[in-house]
Motif scaffolding. Structure first.
Motif, mmCIF file in Angstrom:
data_model
loop_
_atom_site.group_PDB
_atom_site.id
_atom_site.type_symbol
_atom_site.label_atom_id
_atom_site.label_comp_id
_atom_site.label_asym_id
_atom_site.label_seq_id
_atom_site.Cartn_x
_atom_site.Cartn_y
_atom_site.Cartn_z
ATOM 1 N N SER A 19 -52.217 20.052 19.951
ATOM 2 C CA SER A 19 -51.733 20.670 21.481
ATOM 3 C C SER A 19 -49.969 20.092 21.056
ATOM 4 O O SER A 19 -49.709 18.596 21.431
ATOM 5 C CB SER A 19 -51.787 21.120 22.222
ATOM 6 N N GLU A 20 -48.832 21.257 21.948
ATOM 7 C CA GLU A 20 -47.342 20.830 21.689
ATOM 8 C C GLU A 20 -47.670 20.013 23.135
ATOM 9 O O GLU A 20 -46.303 19.366 23.459
ATOM 10 C CB GLU A 20 -46.606 22.168 22.464
ATOM 11 N N LYS A 21 -48.442 19.401 23.708
ATOM 12 C CA LYS A 21 -48.642 18.577 24.813
ATOM 13 C C LYS A 21 -49.412 17.538 25.273
ATOM 14 O O LYS A 21 -49.648 16.876 25.664
ATOM 15 C CB LYS A 21 -49.208 19.541 26.037
ATOM 16 N N ASP A 22 -49.656 17.474 23.283
ATOM 17 C CA ASP A 22 -49.984 16.274 22.647
ATOM 18 C C ASP A 22 -51.816 16.190 22.900
ATOM 19 O O ASP A 22 -52.083 14.978 23.256
ATOM 20 C CB ASP A 22 -49.079 14.699 23.204
ATOM 21 N N GLU A 23 -52.359 17.828 23.644
ATOM 22 C CA GLU A 23 -53.598 17.413 24.140
ATOM 23 C C GLU A 23 -54.314 17.243 22.601
ATOM 24 O O GLU A 23 -54.078 18.100 21.149
ATOM 25 C CB GLU A 23 -54.338 18.324 24.772
ATOM 26 N N THR B 28 -49.601 20.272 14.786
ATOM 27 C CA THR B 28 -49.795 20.594 16.445
ATOM 28 C C THR B 28 -49.640 21.805 15.685
ATOM 29 O O THR B 28 -49.171 23.140 15.484
ATOM 30 C CB THR B 28 -47.798 20.608 16.746
ATOM 31 N N SER C 249 -49.345 25.143 18.272
ATOM 32 C CA SER C 249 -48.794 26.120 19.222
ATOM 33 C C SER C 249 -48.744 27.392 19.876
ATOM 34 O O SER C 249 -48.273 28.010 20.387
ATOM 35 C CB SER C 249 -47.145 26.708 18.326
#
Length: 397
Positions: free
Chosen positions: A95-99, A122, A124
């Protein structure tokens, strides 16, 4: 076709205790189905699990030369399925939150945030990821709607023949084979109503959607169901229930209120058990965190009871706003109970709490399961033993 393996993110698993003491993250029910059932249906594939070692005997992992690993807390949607299905071997979706959301590999993989060997992609677009226990009831209404659309697509509902049952917006009410509804009100104006196979809705029940009731479950006479509620399979429900989930095989069969709450499997709430889901000053609710071992803000003003598997409450038990009850707890007595009752506890705030002996707890669990003609197997007993050992340092009586 790749083998689909739903993995536990260890950070999320801790945040989802006590429910994940006895199941992988993907075994959590949010909406009509568990997360694992959603992925199995969406991908038209069997799924397996990558979870804690003590759970892996019951929740096995099946790997091949082409493995698709998916975050066990991730709920599928059309866009997400499209992207995950298109992953090539050696790709990792974050994810964009690095998940970490998913990856595909021709090797056996154990959870790690090392990304060097993967081609990073990624994602988004918006997605639903169950990160905290309160997400389960927060996302439940939207997940009922999503599951309803997918499960009922190209299927025809069984007709409701009872002349004394009144339906609002009947196009959003779906009834599976064998279900019985008598003299009740089903209101699907604000969300769908799904009634599972062989479910029974008894006289005088009032249901507001979004709502789902699973296979062979029962709503007792005069039950009041408020929106965003799921009664899982083989449950008994009564009284007043709002924005709550009974995972499976659990009972809240009598009068009393349950709101903004999640019950695991094989739980039982005695008659007139109630929980608070809103503080008198309307402030943010704090909930016990297994990650920090202290109360942490949920960001919610409405948060009720989270109860682990095999736990029971005596008659007229009162649960405070934002209460966590662990696995295999027998809680009873006057006054509000403490906000965290550790696994394998026996008693209550007024009477005092002691350790619930493992041998006795396992015997009661076996009897509880046996009453529903389900086998309590050695794997289930071993899981209880592991949870008992893991939680021993929490029981400071």
């Amino acid at each position: 076709m790749p083998a689909v393996i739903l993995f536990d993110d260890p950070v999320l698993r801790t945040q989802l205790l006590p429910l994940t003491y006895t199941r992988p993250i993907a075994g959590i029910r949010c909406g009509i189905q568990t997360i694992a059932e959603k992925w199995a249906g969406c991908l038209n594939s069997t799924v397996s699990f990558q979870t804690e070692a003590y759970l892996s005997t019951k929740f096995t992992s099946i790997k091949t030369g082409d493995n698709l690993y998916i975050n066990g807390g991730l709920c599928p949607d059309v866009e997400l399925i499209k992207v995950i299905n298109s992953l090539e071997i050696g790709a990792m979706l974050i994810s964009e939150k690095d998940e970490l959301l998913a990856l595909r590999t021709d090797k056996s993989w154990q959870y790690s945030r090392e990304t060097g060997q993967f081609n990073l992609l990624t994602y988004s677009k918006p997605f639903t990821l169950i990160r905290n226990v309160w997400d389960i009831f927060t996302f439940n209404g939207a997940q009922i709607k999503a599951d309803f659309e997918r499960i009922t697509s190209n299927k025809k509902s069984i007709a409701i023949s009872d002349p004394f049952t009144h339906c609002y917006n009947p196009d959003q009410i779906f009834v599976e084979e064998g279900a019985v509804i008598k003299a009740s009100i089903l209101n699907a104006e604000n969300g769908p109503v799904y009634i599972g196979k062989n479910a029974l809705i008894q006289e005088g029940s009032m249901v507001q959607g979004p709502f789902a009731i699973g296979e062979s479950s029962v709503l007792a006479q005069g039950t009041k169901i408020r929106p965003n509620t799921t009664i899982g399979p083989f449950c008994k429900a009564g009284g007043e229930i709002s924005n709550s989930i009974l995972t499976a095989y659990s009972n809240k069969g009598h009068d009393g209120y349950l709101g903004n709450s999640v019950l695991g499997e094989w739980c039982n709430l005695g008659a007139n058990t109630n929980n608070s889901n809103l503080k008198n000053d309307h402030s943010i609710v704090k909930l016990h965190s297994y990650a920090t071992n202290q109360l942490e803000n949920t960001g919610l003003t409405n948060c009720g009871l989270i109860m682990g598997d095999y736990s029971k409450a005596g008659i007229s038990t009162m649960f405070n706003t934002g209460t966590i009850v662990g696995v295999s707890v027998n809680v009873f007595g006057g006054g509000f109970q403490q906000k965290h009752i550790p696994s394998f506890s026996w008693g209550g705030s007024a009477e005092g709490i002691c350790e619930y002996r493992l041998q006795k707890a396992a015997a009661v669990a076996a009897d509880t399961v046996g009453r529903r003609n389900v086998d309590f197997e050695e794997t289930d007993r071993a899981i209880l033993q592991a949870v008992f050992d893991l939680t021993q340092n929490q029981r400071n009586y």
